[in-house]
Scaffold this active site. Sequence first.
Site, PDB file in Angstrom:
ATOM      1  N   ASP A  33       5.256   2.668  -1.906  1.00 37.97           N
ATOM      2  CA  ASP A  33       4.270   2.270  -0.899  1.00 37.97           C
ATOM      3  C   ASP A  33       4.419   0.808  -0.494  1.00 37.97           C
ATOM      4  O   ASP A  33       3.756   0.338   0.415  1.00 37.97           O
ATOM      5  CB  ASP A  33       2.841   2.471  -1.458  1.00 37.97           C
ATOM      6  N   HIS A  34       5.240   0.086  -1.217  1.00 40.68           N
ATOM      7  CA  HIS A  34       5.351  -1.368  -0.982  1.00 40.68           C
ATOM      8  C   HIS A  34       6.812  -1.721  -0.750  1.00 40.68           C
ATOM      9  O   HIS A  34       7.476  -2.224  -1.650  1.00 40.68           O
ATOM     10  CB  HIS A  34       4.789  -2.138  -2.187  1.00 40.68           C
TER      11      HIS A  34
END
Lengths: 153, 131
Positions: A33-34
């Site tokens: 997600d990052h």
Amino acid sequence: MRWIWIDKFLEFNSGKSAVALKNVTLAEEHLHDHFPGFPIMPECLMIEAMAQTAGILVGEARNFEEKVILAKIQKCVFHHYVRPGDAITLHAVIESIAPEAAGVSGRILRGQELIAEISLMFSHIDKNLAGKEFPEENFVFTDMFKSLLTGLT
Amino acid sequence: MAMNRDEIYGEVKEVLIDALGLDDEEVTESATLMGDLGAESIDFLDIVFRLEKSFGIKIPREELFPAESLMNNPEYVSNGKLTDKGMTELKAKMPHTDISTFQEDPDVNKMADLFTVAAVVNFVEGKLKAA
């Protein structure tokens, strides 16, 4: 400290300096997600890795008798991204240590390349905060953490 | 050669700018560390560490900032004011600080105002002379 964010110590000079290794892998779920399609290690987790390296260094200097808590980020500069597959080394040096606190300067490298400069202050909380009482047992340093030092000290 | 007061002030100013993340013009001799410059308790230790390094001196923490040990002693504080005994102790512990205004109304909440940039410079000056 109840979770470990460094893989092992490469060097440990009691009361002076330490070098720890952290391997970054795409199996770390937060990297998905990052960011989606562009995974990079969050800077806050680089600070955590340095805090663990430096925190253990400071704790060991007083034989793990103090409850060592991260109290201040004195300096924090990031020069490059860290990507999955990278191995970073965390270099921590004790600049000052007193009964109440310690100051540590740190650098993160990938090979010889400087990734980040992070300097931290730690408080020995039993000696600060105007006599506030904390639990007797040392909740900062569990056996899990001390096992990282096996064979090094 | 011994440093003069201006040189000491310049160095103290650098220390405070680095430790508290300040702009150059925020630091004046009369600025209070807590009220004007926003220092918190851990910052005092940071400042002590940095002063020790910059000037090559040793500073026991309660010597430069003795307020904490005074305020926790019931002999020295009564009803939120410093007692006569407390005032004598404060004078003895902070010879580097001008406490004349504080003496008129020794409200412990105002004790923080005693820690000014000038007080730190005076303290370092005294330490260097004694060395």
